[in-house]
Scaffold this motif. Structure first.
Motif, PDB file in Angstrom:
ATOM      1  N   ASP A   1       0.803  -1.021   0.002  1.00 64.04           N
ATOM      2  CA  ASP A   1      -0.048   0.057   0.124  1.00 64.04           C
ATOM      3  C   ASP A   1       0.796   1.110  -0.016  1.00 64.04           C
ATOM      4  OD1 ASP A   1       1.073   0.023   2.548  1.00 64.04           O
ATOM      5  OD2 ASP A   1      -0.946   0.304   3.460  1.00 64.04           O
ATOM      6  N   ALA A   2       1.959   1.097  -0.338  1.00 62.62           N
ATOM      7  CA  ALA A   2       3.112   2.522  -0.318  1.00 62.62           C
ATOM      8  C   ALA A   2       4.317   2.105  -1.440  1.00 62.62           C
ATOM      9  CB  ALA A   2       3.601   2.353   1.015  1.00 62.62           C
ATOM     10  N   ASP A   3       5.100   3.285  -1.634  1.00 63.35           N
ATOM     11  CA  ASP A   3       5.979   3.213  -2.543  1.00 63.35           C
ATOM     12  C   ASP A   3       7.368   3.431  -1.840  1.00 63.35           C
ATOM     13  OD1 ASP A   3       7.582   3.408  -4.729  1.00 63.35           O
ATOM     14  OD2 ASP A   3       6.951   5.466  -5.378  1.00 63.35           O
ATOM     15  N   LEU A   4       8.183   2.688  -1.918  1.00 61.98           N
ATOM     16  CA  LEU A   4       9.642   2.723  -1.212  1.00 61.98           C
ATOM     17  C   LEU A   4      10.346   3.570  -2.218  1.00 61.98           C
ATOM     18  CD1 LEU A   4      10.704   1.846   1.230  1.00 61.98           C
ATOM     19  CD2 LEU A   4      11.690  -0.168   0.058  1.00 61.98           C
ATOM     20  N   VAL A   5      10.786   4.742  -1.786  1.00 64.83           N
ATOM     21  CA  VAL A   5      11.563   5.515  -2.420  1.00 64.83           C
ATOM     22  C   VAL A   5      12.966   6.043  -1.703  1.00 64.83           C
ATOM     23  CG1 VAL A   5      11.605   8.027  -3.474  1.00 64.83           C
ATOM     24  CG2 VAL A   5       9.622   6.889  -3.075  1.00 64.83           C
ATOM     25  N   PRO A   6      14.121   5.749  -2.464  1.00 60.07           N
ATOM     26  CA  PRO A   6      15.394   6.357  -1.624  1.00 60.07           C
ATOM     27  C   PRO A   6      15.572   7.561  -1.767  1.00 60.07           C
ATOM     28  CG  PRO A   6      15.692   5.242  -3.908  1.00 60.07           C
ATOM     29  CD  PRO A   6      14.402   5.078  -3.434  1.00 60.07           C
ATOM     30  N   THR A   7      16.128   8.297  -0.601  1.00 61.71           N
ATOM     31  CA  THR A   7      16.393   9.586  -0.785  1.00 61.71           C
ATOM     32  C   THR A   7      17.439  10.319  -0.234  1.00 61.71           C
ATOM     33  OG1 THR A   7      15.609   9.794   1.922  1.00 61.71           O
ATOM     34  CG2 THR A   7      13.791   9.986   0.114  1.00 61.71           C
ATOM     35  N   LEU A   8      18.474   9.066   0.109  1.00 66.17           N
ATOM     36  CA  LEU A   8      20.004   9.480   0.620  1.00 66.17           C
ATOM     37  C   LEU A   8      20.757   8.253   0.662  1.00 66.17           C
ATOM     38  CD1 LEU A   8      21.976  11.699   1.891  1.00 66.17           C
ATOM     39  CD2 LEU A   8      21.069  10.688   4.221  1.00 66.17           C
ATOM     40  N   LEU A   9      21.769   8.777  -0.055  1.00 63.88           N
ATOM     41  CA  LEU A   9      23.060   7.500  -0.148  1.00 63.88           C
ATOM     42  C   LEU A   9      24.312   8.396   0.503  1.00 63.88           C
ATOM     43  CD1 LEU A   9      24.172   4.843  -1.018  1.00 63.88           C
ATOM     44  CD2 LEU A   9      24.236   5.905  -3.414  1.00 63.88           C
ATOM     45  N   ASP A  10      24.859   7.677   1.435  1.00 65.77           N
ATOM     46  CA  ASP A  10      26.097   8.310   2.026  1.00 65.77           C
ATOM     47  C   ASP A  10      26.800   7.576   2.811  1.00 65.77           C
ATOM     48  OD1 ASP A  10      27.608  10.738   2.732  1.00 65.77           O
ATOM     49  OD2 ASP A  10      25.892  12.010   3.682  1.00 65.77           O
ATOM     50  N   LEU A  11      28.001   8.174   3.285  1.00 72.12           N
ATOM     51  CA  LEU A  11      28.898   7.116   4.149  1.00 72.12           C
ATOM     52  C   LEU A  11      28.849   8.138   5.465  1.00 72.12           C
ATOM     53  CD1 LEU A  11      32.258   6.754   2.318  1.00 72.12           C
ATOM     54  CD2 LEU A  11      30.599   4.869   2.906  1.00 72.12           C
ATOM     55  N   TRP A  12      28.767   7.320   6.362  1.00 72.70           N
ATOM     56  CA  TRP A  12      28.792   7.702   7.970  1.00 72.70           C
ATOM     57  C   TRP A  12      29.831   7.185   8.632  1.00 72.70           C
ATOM     58  CZ3 TRP A  12      22.873   7.655   9.885  1.00 72.70           C
ATOM     59  CH2 TRP A  12      22.064   8.383   9.211  1.00 72.70           C
TER      60      TRP A  12
END
Length: 201
Positions: A67-78
């Motif tokens: 019932d939802a769409d999974l959207v990537p918002t951030l790709l990073d190194l921590w």
């Protein structure tokens, strides 16, 4: 849809016009594709009744719990050590002297939706990495034994994705595909790629 066996452990009597709920627990990780689901009461004809021909009921168009769409918002190194500055445009960058985790943040659209991340299922996979020659293209999976419900602000980190001294200072490109195997049921699988230029200092 896979349902567990259900057995009524006590006798009960139905009066004329009375109903009796029978509860079933659905394993969301065993759910199949969308389609009709049929139920049958007294499947072995062991209950004495006047009409055995009306014991089936079909529920049309049962969904796959998406019932939802999974959207990537951030790709990073921590980074895992000081200074914990993160990386990316406008930031100082991830220091090469400290190990770091590769982090992918995601959002759900609409925010009120929920998706199920089942055991063994990939949440995301690297499709390009400057470290692929050393580590290969890595995948983050649910390594536990229970499903995880992804909420409005979902995410996952690959621990130790970057070791101290892995890369010399400079800028590098990482690409990740969320839900790479399509095993997380979502309403739109066409927007699952994310690319980031990550700065190593």
């Amino acid at each position: 849809v896979a349902f567990p066996p259900f057995v009524a452990t006590t006798d009960f009597t139905l009066a004329p016009g009375q109903t009796k709920p029978l509860s079933l627990t659905l394993d969301p990780c065993a759910a199949g594709n969308a389609g009709d689901v049929s139920f049958r009461v007294d499947p072995d004809n062991r209950v004495r009744e006047s009409d055995e021909s009306n014991n089936s009921f079909t529920v049309p168009s049962v969904t796959t719990l998406a019932d939802a769409d999974l959207v990537p918002t951030l790709l990073d190194l921590w980074t895992q050590g000081p200074p914990s500055s993160g990386s990316g445009p406008g930031k100082p960058g991830a220091p090469s002297a400290y190990p770091a985790n590769l982090v992918v943040s995601m959002s759900l659209s609409p925010p009120s939706g929920r998706l199920v991340w089942c055991p063994g299922v990939a949440l995301w996979r690297e499709t390009q990495s400057p470290l692929s020659g050393k580590y290969g293209l890595r995948t983050l999976r649910n390594e536990g034994s229970t499903p995880i419900v992804l909420g409005p602000q979902a995410g996952g980190a690959l621990q130790g994705a970057f070791a101290a001294g892995d890369l010399s200072p400079g800028q590098y490109t990482w690409k990740v595909l969320v839900n790479p195997d399509g095993q997380i049921r979502e309403t739109n699988a066409g927007n699952n790629a994310i690319t980031a230029t990550i700065y190593i200092k």
